[in-house]
Design an enzyme around this catalytic site. Structure first.
Site, PDB file in Angstrom:
ATOM      1  N   PHE A 202       0.811  -1.215   0.000  1.00 59.05           N
ATOM      2  CA  PHE A 202       0.000   0.000   0.000  1.00 59.05           C
ATOM      3  C   PHE A 202       0.845   1.266   0.000  1.00 59.05           C
ATOM      4  O   PHE A 202       0.372   2.338  -0.414  1.00 59.05           O
ATOM      5  CB  PHE A 202      -0.973  -0.008   1.188  1.00 59.05           C
ATOM      6  CG  PHE A 202      -0.427   0.504   2.489  1.00 59.05           C
ATOM      7  CD1 PHE A 202      -0.664   1.808   2.887  1.00 59.05           C
ATOM      8  CD2 PHE A 202       0.289  -0.324   3.342  1.00 59.05           C
ATOM      9  CE1 PHE A 202      -0.187   2.282   4.099  1.00 59.05           C
ATOM     10  CE2 PHE A 202       0.770   0.134   4.550  1.00 59.05           C
ATOM     11  CZ  PHE A 202       0.535   1.444   4.934  1.00 59.05           C
ATOM     12  N   LYS A 203       2.099   1.160   0.431  1.00 53.27           N
ATOM     13  CA  LYS A 203       2.946   2.344   0.457  1.00 53.27           C
ATOM     14  C   LYS A 203       3.138   2.941  -0.943  1.00 53.27           C
ATOM     15  O   LYS A 203       3.390   4.136  -1.085  1.00 53.27           O
ATOM     16  CB  LYS A 203       4.312   2.007   1.067  1.00 53.27           C
ATOM     17  CG  LYS A 203       4.246   1.332   2.443  1.00 53.27           C
ATOM     18  CD  LYS A 203       3.663   2.230   3.501  1.00 53.27           C
ATOM     19  CE  LYS A 203       3.524   1.527   4.844  1.00 53.27           C
ATOM     20  NZ  LYS A 203       4.770   1.233   5.510  1.00 53.27           N
TER      21      LYS A 203
END
Length: 467
Positions: free
Chosen positions: A111-112
């Site tokens: 998700f980063k």
């Protein structure tokens, strides 16, 4: 829109200056002076937008036109061009009440990427526009480092150094960072845990002469642009639901370690997304669960878990929440943070605890429950979760089911990144090609002791100064 510090000692600054400052020069975290609100009617209009166009609308509320709209649109488009899903972040329905927002379709399968691909492009844009050197410094519990490196590797005018805890990230996370051979990348593997790495980073950013000399810039979630970019997917997830499913509001279950992911949801809620419940899912390093359930913010013994990206005791973004919880009283925040520094804990009254629990729900997931959740959802739905995403689902099961309505659980990483844990329950998976090929690449990293002086020496030998 101007930006200030949670500790009140930074004069109001604009969007680009806020982005470049990262951590406030007074040691606080940067926040907007005011949070813009979005009406229900505007949300309905935005329901027809693509992810990229929605991000453009939201960011335009914060950028003060410091980035021309055409440039901002290009930055956003370029940032998500490498995502494998045409929806960027697909929403998968598991049953009538539970949906999973898949945040792992970017270049490093975590998700980063959602925030950091944009931030890398924005740093390159600013470096070119201002003709300056950008030296990025960050700490990672695994995913941030890989994503940050991916976003700036080989880019002119940018150098990046990432600290990660030696032996305390997954094998794939380590390879994603250390197989990068570009000369503008330095990986420091620190003999300590993530909190040790983060502590040194904060000390270096608080050293204003050092920060200024080496043009240090932040890519961790201490940078508000990271928080803002992550808030977009709460809007997007809500708007992707059928109108009937979102009629009575939506709840989210959010794996979080550094409080950044859930604070982004808190920001979206304050902006106008009708979020009923924000469930903070954590693992056995459960300082945040104890804060929400007991009113005590106090680190305890570090535990290694199957979800290493959440193996964090001191949560950077806790201070941002504390600022809003304290009625935006910077003096009160500064006093409490000084107290925490002196005493090693904060205690909240019963009245304060009740207010905290109006904002947040928390659930801690042990190693056994994490693996059991992966097994059950694989058998029941044919859906394979990584251990962090499994913590989110377990928190929904343990703390969310009692609430009626629609739930969205955030899937924060592809399961291939944490195969060591998944193999413990006898599940074999096929790796995506981009992950499989990592195992044949040479690694490049420097192992260092948990010592500020040793890390400073490495930085001084790596960062080039502006000519």
């Amino acid at each position: 829109m101007k930006y200030i510090s949670t500790r009140g000692k930074v004069s109001p600054i604009g969007f680009i200056d806020m982005f470049l400052m990262g951590l406030g020069d007074d040691g606080g975290l940067i926040v907007p002076e005011t949070i813009p609100t979005v009406s229900a009617a505007q949300l309905d209009v935005w329901a027809k937008l693509s992810y990229e166009d929605l991000m453009l609308e939201i960011f335009s509320l914060f950028t003060n036109n410091e980035i021309p709209e055409s440039d901002l649109k290009t930055l956003i488009k370029d940032s998500y061009a490498g995502f494998t899903s045409p929806d960027v972040l697909p929403l998968t329905t598991l049953n009538d009440s539970l949906h999973v927002l898949e945040l792992f379709h970017g270049p490093t399968f975590a998700f980063k990427d959602v925030a950091l691909q944009f931030m890398g492009n924005l740093y390159a844009y600013v470096a070119k526009k201002q003709n300056q050197v950008i030296n990025i410094l960050g700490a990672t519990s695994g995913d941030t480092g890989a994503s940050a490196i991916s976003s700036v590797r080989g880019k002119e005018g940018i150098q990046i150094c990432i600290l990660h805890p030696n032996g305390k990230v997954s094998r794939v996370q380590e390879l994603q960072m250390t197989t990068v051979q570009d000369d503008n990348v330095l990986n420091l593997s620190v003999n300590g845990n993530f909190d040790d790495c983060q502590h040194i980073i904060k000390e270096l950013f608080a050293d204003i002469p050092f920060k200024t000399k080496y043009h240090l810039r932040a890519i961790n979630s201490i940078n508000f642009v990271r928080i803002l970019a992550q808030s977009v997917y709460y809007f997007y997830a809500y708007l992707q639901l059928p109108a009937k499913a979102r009629a009575n509001g939506v709840s989210f279950s959010i794996p979080t370690g550094n409080f950044g992911n859930i604070f982004s949801g808190y920001l979206a809620k304050r902006m106008g997304v009708p979020i009923k419940q924000l469930i903070l899912a954590t693992n056995e390093n459960n300082i945040l669960e104890r804060f929400i359930n007991e009113g005590v913010y106090k680190p305890e013994g570090f535990r290694s878990t199957h979800s290493p990206s959440m193996d964090i005791q001191i949560a950077s973004n806790f201070e941002r929440y504390l600022y809003y919880f304290s009625g935006e009283d910077a003096n009160a925040v500064a006093a409490r943070m000084e107290q925490f520094k002196a005493e090693g804990q904060l205690t909240f009254t019963e009245e304060e605890l009740a207010r905290i629990q109006q904002d947040l729900t928390a659930y801690s997931v042990g190693n056994a429950e994490c693996l059991e959740t992966i097994q059950i959802y694989q058998e029941s739905y044919g859906y394979l979760l990584d251990p962090h995403s499994a913590c989110g689902i377990a928190a929904y099961e343990g703390a969310g089911r009692k609430e009626n309505g629609t739930f969205i659980s955030l899937a924060t990483a592809h399961p291939a990144k944490f195969d060591e844990a998944i193999r413990l329950i006898g599940i074999e998976q096929k790796f995506p090609e981009r992950i499989q090929e990592l195992f044949d690449k040479p690694q490049r990293q420097v192992v260092v002791d948990n010592a500020k002086a040793e890390i400073v020496a490495q930085l001084e030998g790596f960062y080039r100064l502006e000519q």
